[in-house]
Write an enzyme that holds these catalytic residues in place. Structure first.
Site, PDB file in Angstrom:
ATOM      1  N   ASP A   1       0.865  -1.199   0.000  1.00  0.00           N
ATOM      2  CA  ASP A   1       0.000   0.000   0.000  1.00  0.00           C
ATOM      3  C   ASP A   1       0.892   1.237   0.000  1.00  0.00           C
ATOM      4  O   ASP A   1       2.097   1.154   0.261  1.00  0.00           O
ATOM      5  CB  ASP A   1      -0.902   0.012   1.249  1.00  0.00           C
ATOM      6  CG  ASP A   1      -1.835   1.225   1.287  1.00  0.00           C
ATOM      7  OD1 ASP A   1      -2.410   1.578   0.231  1.00  0.00           O
ATOM      8  OD2 ASP A   1      -1.987   1.843   2.356  1.00  0.00           O
ATOM      9  N   SER A   2       0.278   2.378  -0.285  1.00  0.00           N
ATOM     10  CA  SER A   2       1.005   3.646  -0.222  1.00  0.00           C
ATOM     11  C   SER A   2       1.468   3.933   1.203  1.00  0.00           C
ATOM     12  O   SER A   2       2.375   4.729   1.412  1.00  0.00           O
ATOM     13  CB  SER A   2       0.084   4.788  -0.669  1.00  0.00           C
ATOM     14  OG  SER A   2      -1.011   4.897   0.215  1.00  0.00           O
TER      15      SER A   2
ATOM     16  N   TYR B   1      -0.997   8.575  -2.330  1.00  0.00           N
ATOM     17  CA  TYR B   1      -0.958   8.331  -3.774  1.00  0.00           C
ATOM     18  C   TYR B   1      -2.153   9.006  -4.460  1.00  0.00           C
ATOM     19  O   TYR B   1      -2.090   9.334  -5.637  1.00  0.00           O
ATOM     20  CB  TYR B   1      -1.073   6.820  -4.056  1.00  0.00           C
ATOM     21  CG  TYR B   1       0.211   6.025  -3.996  1.00  0.00           C
ATOM     22  CD1 TYR B   1       1.368   6.524  -3.399  1.00  0.00           C
ATOM     23  CD2 TYR B   1       0.255   4.738  -4.535  1.00  0.00           C
ATOM     24  CE1 TYR B   1       2.526   5.757  -3.345  1.00  0.00           C
ATOM     25  CE2 TYR B   1       1.410   3.968  -4.491  1.00  0.00           C
ATOM     26  CZ  TYR B   1       2.544   4.481  -3.883  1.00  0.00           C
ATOM     27  OH  TYR B   1       3.678   3.722  -3.838  1.00  0.00           O
ATOM     28  N   GLY B   2      -3.243   9.125  -3.701  1.00  0.00           N
ATOM     29  CA  GLY B   2      -4.539   9.505  -4.282  1.00  0.00           C
ATOM     30  C   GLY B   2      -4.587  10.843  -4.979  1.00  0.00           C
ATOM     31  O   GLY B   2      -5.513  11.118  -5.731  1.00  0.00           O
TER      32      GLY B   2
ATOM     33  N   CYS C   1      -4.433  -1.475  -1.947  1.00  0.00           N
ATOM     34  CA  CYS C   1      -4.633  -0.043  -2.158  1.00  0.00           C
ATOM     35  C   CYS C   1      -5.590   0.106  -3.342  1.00  0.00           C
ATOM     36  O   CYS C   1      -5.299  -0.383  -4.444  1.00  0.00           O
ATOM     37  CB  CYS C   1      -3.277   0.576  -2.465  1.00  0.00           C
ATOM     38  SG  CYS C   1      -3.326   2.313  -2.916  1.00  0.00           S
ATOM     39  N   ASN C   2      -6.722   0.731  -3.105  1.00  0.00           N
ATOM     40  CA  ASN C   2      -7.710   0.927  -4.184  1.00  0.00           C
ATOM     41  C   ASN C   2      -7.123   1.775  -5.301  1.00  0.00           C
ATOM     42  O   ASN C   2      -7.381   1.551  -6.479  1.00  0.00           O
ATOM     43  CB  ASN C   2      -8.953   1.625  -3.646  1.00  0.00           C
ATOM     44  CG  ASN C   2      -9.725   0.765  -2.668  1.00  0.00           C
ATOM     45  OD1 ASN C   2     -10.698   0.137  -3.041  1.00  0.00           O
ATOM     46  ND2 ASN C   2      -9.299   0.719  -1.422  1.00  0.00           N
ATOM     47  N   THR C   3      -6.324   2.783  -4.906  1.00  0.00           N
ATOM     48  CA  THR C   3      -5.763   3.714  -5.881  1.00  0.00           C
ATOM     49  C   THR C   3      -4.776   3.000  -6.800  1.00  0.00           C
ATOM     50  O   THR C   3      -4.835   3.125  -8.035  1.00  0.00           O
ATOM     51  CB  THR C   3      -5.071   4.880  -5.132  1.00  0.00           C
ATOM     52  OG1 THR C   3      -5.980   5.393  -4.153  1.00  0.00           O
ATOM     53  CG2 THR C   3      -4.648   5.973  -6.070  1.00  0.00           C
TER      54      THR C   3
ATOM     55  N   GLU D   1      -1.836   8.574   8.382  1.00  0.00           N
ATOM     56  CA  GLU D   1      -0.398   8.258   8.341  1.00  0.00           C
ATOM     57  C   GLU D   1       0.327   8.867   9.552  1.00  0.00           C
ATOM     58  O   GLU D   1       1.305   8.321  10.025  1.00  0.00           O
ATOM     59  CB  GLU D   1       0.235   8.805   7.053  1.00  0.00           C
ATOM     60  CG  GLU D   1      -0.142   8.046   5.794  1.00  0.00           C
ATOM     61  CD  GLU D   1       0.453   6.636   5.733  1.00  0.00           C
ATOM     62  OE1 GLU D   1       1.649   6.496   6.003  1.00  0.00           O
ATOM     63  OE2 GLU D   1      -0.300   5.690   5.432  1.00  0.00           O
TER      64      GLU D   1
ATOM     65  N   CYS E   1     -11.173   3.202   0.282  1.00  0.00           N
ATOM     66  CA  CYS E   1      -9.722   3.380   0.439  1.00  0.00           C
ATOM     67  C   CYS E   1      -9.357   2.539   1.653  1.00  0.00           C
ATOM     68  O   CYS E   1     -10.072   2.569   2.668  1.00  0.00           O
ATOM     69  CB  CYS E   1      -9.415   4.858   0.696  1.00  0.00           C
ATOM     70  SG  CYS E   1      -7.735   5.190   1.261  1.00  0.00           S
ATOM     71  N   THR E   2      -8.263   1.787   1.567  1.00  0.00           N
ATOM     72  CA  THR E   2      -7.945   0.858   2.658  1.00  0.00           C
ATOM     73  C   THR E   2      -7.540   1.572   3.953  1.00  0.00           C
ATOM     74  O   THR E   2      -7.483   0.949   5.008  1.00  0.00           O
ATOM     75  CB  THR E   2      -6.840  -0.129   2.226  1.00  0.00           C
ATOM     76  OG1 THR E   2      -5.723   0.622   1.716  1.00  0.00           O
ATOM     77  CG2 THR E   2      -7.352  -1.077   1.161  1.00  0.00           C
ATOM     78  N   HIS E   3      -7.262   2.872   3.866  1.00  0.00           N
ATOM     79  CA  HIS E   3      -6.991   3.627   5.095  1.00  0.00           C
ATOM     80  C   HIS E   3      -8.283   3.862   5.901  1.00  0.00           C
ATOM     81  O   HIS E   3      -8.229   4.044   7.117  1.00  0.00           O
ATOM     82  CB  HIS E   3      -6.407   5.013   4.769  1.00  0.00           C
ATOM     83  CG  HIS E   3      -4.946   5.015   4.441  1.00  0.00           C
ATOM     84  ND1 HIS E   3      -4.450   4.565   3.240  1.00  0.00           N
ATOM     85  CD2 HIS E   3      -3.869   5.438   5.164  1.00  0.00           C
ATOM     86  CE1 HIS E   3      -3.128   4.723   3.236  1.00  0.00           C
ATOM     87  NE2 HIS E   3      -2.753   5.242   4.380  1.00  0.00           N
TER      88      HIS E   3
HETATM   89  N1  DGL Z   1      -4.852   3.190   0.832  1.00  0.00           N
HETATM   90  C1  DGL Z   1      -5.026   3.725  -0.429  1.00  0.00           C
HETATM   91  C2  DGL Z   1      -6.271   3.341  -1.165  1.00  0.00           C
HETATM   92  O1  DGL Z   1      -6.848   2.334  -0.844  1.00  0.00           O
HETATM   93  C3  DGL Z   1      -4.254   4.890  -0.931  1.00  0.00           C
HETATM   94  C4  DGL Z   1      -4.481   6.168  -0.270  1.00  0.00           C
HETATM   95  C5  DGL Z   1      -3.528   7.197  -0.770  1.00  0.00           C
HETATM   96  O2  DGL Z   1      -2.329   6.970  -0.690  1.00  0.00           O
HETATM   97  O3  DGL Z   1      -4.009   8.247  -1.203  1.00  0.00           O
HETATM   98  O4  DGL Z   1      -6.696   4.012  -2.071  1.00  0.00           O
END
Ligand code: DGL
Length: 268
Positions: A8-9, A40-41, A71-73, A149, A181-183
């Site tokens: 993941d990011s 990353y988003g 990570c969805n992104t 984060e 988003c996994t966060h």
């Molecule tokens: N955890 C991430 C996701 O599922 C990325 C979030 C990010 O880095 O912006 O999209």
């Protein structure tokens, strides 16, 4: 026994690792967080695709026999290319809009995800397959990932920003919210405080890990070993901080695993 890479990011994919340790505790894992580059988003598609591919190649070079792009992104922007270039099973994560559409009673579904995910062709192609009677309220969660984060998931600042992002979803009367988003599963408590207990929260981590299990099974790599495997935490920022955050955020029995951390080597 198969070593599994989870990427993941940043710390978001820990929500997937947590579920993986519940369903498949006997395997060994490398968790790779690119925290120096999170979020990353808000980055370009090309950048996300190139960086995600390089990191997944690194995981393969470390001996991983399957990778979860947690990570969805990164899944939205890079999974096609990663699958084309690597020879091991690659499992991605996508916002659970399909199960949300099926579970929603009033047909109004909120989708909280990163800007890159919401704009991606992959997400919009998935959206186009769903029944038109369902209304999706899409909202980019700008600013939330950096707060998570920084270990600020429960702070007043996070609650206020989250309230702002959830307002349009609440105003539309959504009865279901996709955590795209996994966060965001790490904001579950804050979301419940703001939206109450009646809204259905959709998080696909259980389904993602079931898919990982199926892939391992079909390759004859599912371990039947009774003991718990090892987990290595690798970060492009600070691996010890990552491990400490994992211990703080995760609810599976992390202490039953042999844990270690390492800095991310330079990646070409
Ligand atoms: N955890 C991430 C996701 O599922 C990325 C979030 C990010 O880095 O912006 O999209």
């Amino acid at each position: 026994m198969a070593l599994i890479g989870v990427f993941d990011s940043g710390v978001g994919g820990l929500s997937i690792l947590d579920e993986a340790l519940r369903q498949l505790p006997q395997h060994d894992y490398i968790y790779l967080a690119d925290s120096v580059n999170a979020p990353y988003g808000e980055k370009s598609s090309d950048w996300i695709a190139a960086r995600s591919l390089a990191l997944c190649k690194h995981l393969e070079s470390q001996g991983c026999e399957a990778i979860v792009v947690a990570c969805n992104t990164a899944t939205a922007e890079a999974i096609k290319q990663i699958r084309a270039e690597l020879r091991i099973p690659i499992i991605g994560v996508e916002p659970g809009i399909k199960p949300a559409a099926m579970q929603s009673q009033n047909g109004i579904v909120g989708v909280l995800a990163t800007e890159a995910t919401l704009k991606s062709d992959k997400f919009n192609a998935l959206l186009a397959t769903l029944p038109s009677h369902c209304e999706f309220i899409k909202q980019a969660g700008a600013g939330l990932v950096p707060l998570i984060e920084a270990g600020q998931g429960d702070s007043t600042q996070t609650l206020e920003l989250l309230a702002k992002h959830l307002q349009p979803i609440q105003d539309a009367g959504a009865d279901t919210l996709v955590l795209g988003c996994t966060h965001y599963p790490f904001l579950r408590k804050a979301i419940r405080r703001l939206l109450g207990d009646s809204i259905t929260l959709i998080d696909t981590s259980e389904a993602v890990v079931r898919q990982l299990k199926r892939q391992l099974e079909s390759q004859g790599k599912l371990s039947a070993q009774a003991s718990h495997g090892a987990v290595i935490f690798i970060s492009s920022k600070n691996a010890q901080t990552l491990m400490a955050m994992a211990q703080d955020l995760m609810t599976s029995d992390l202490a039953a695993h042999q844990l270690s951390s390492a800095a991310l080597e330079a990646i070409s």
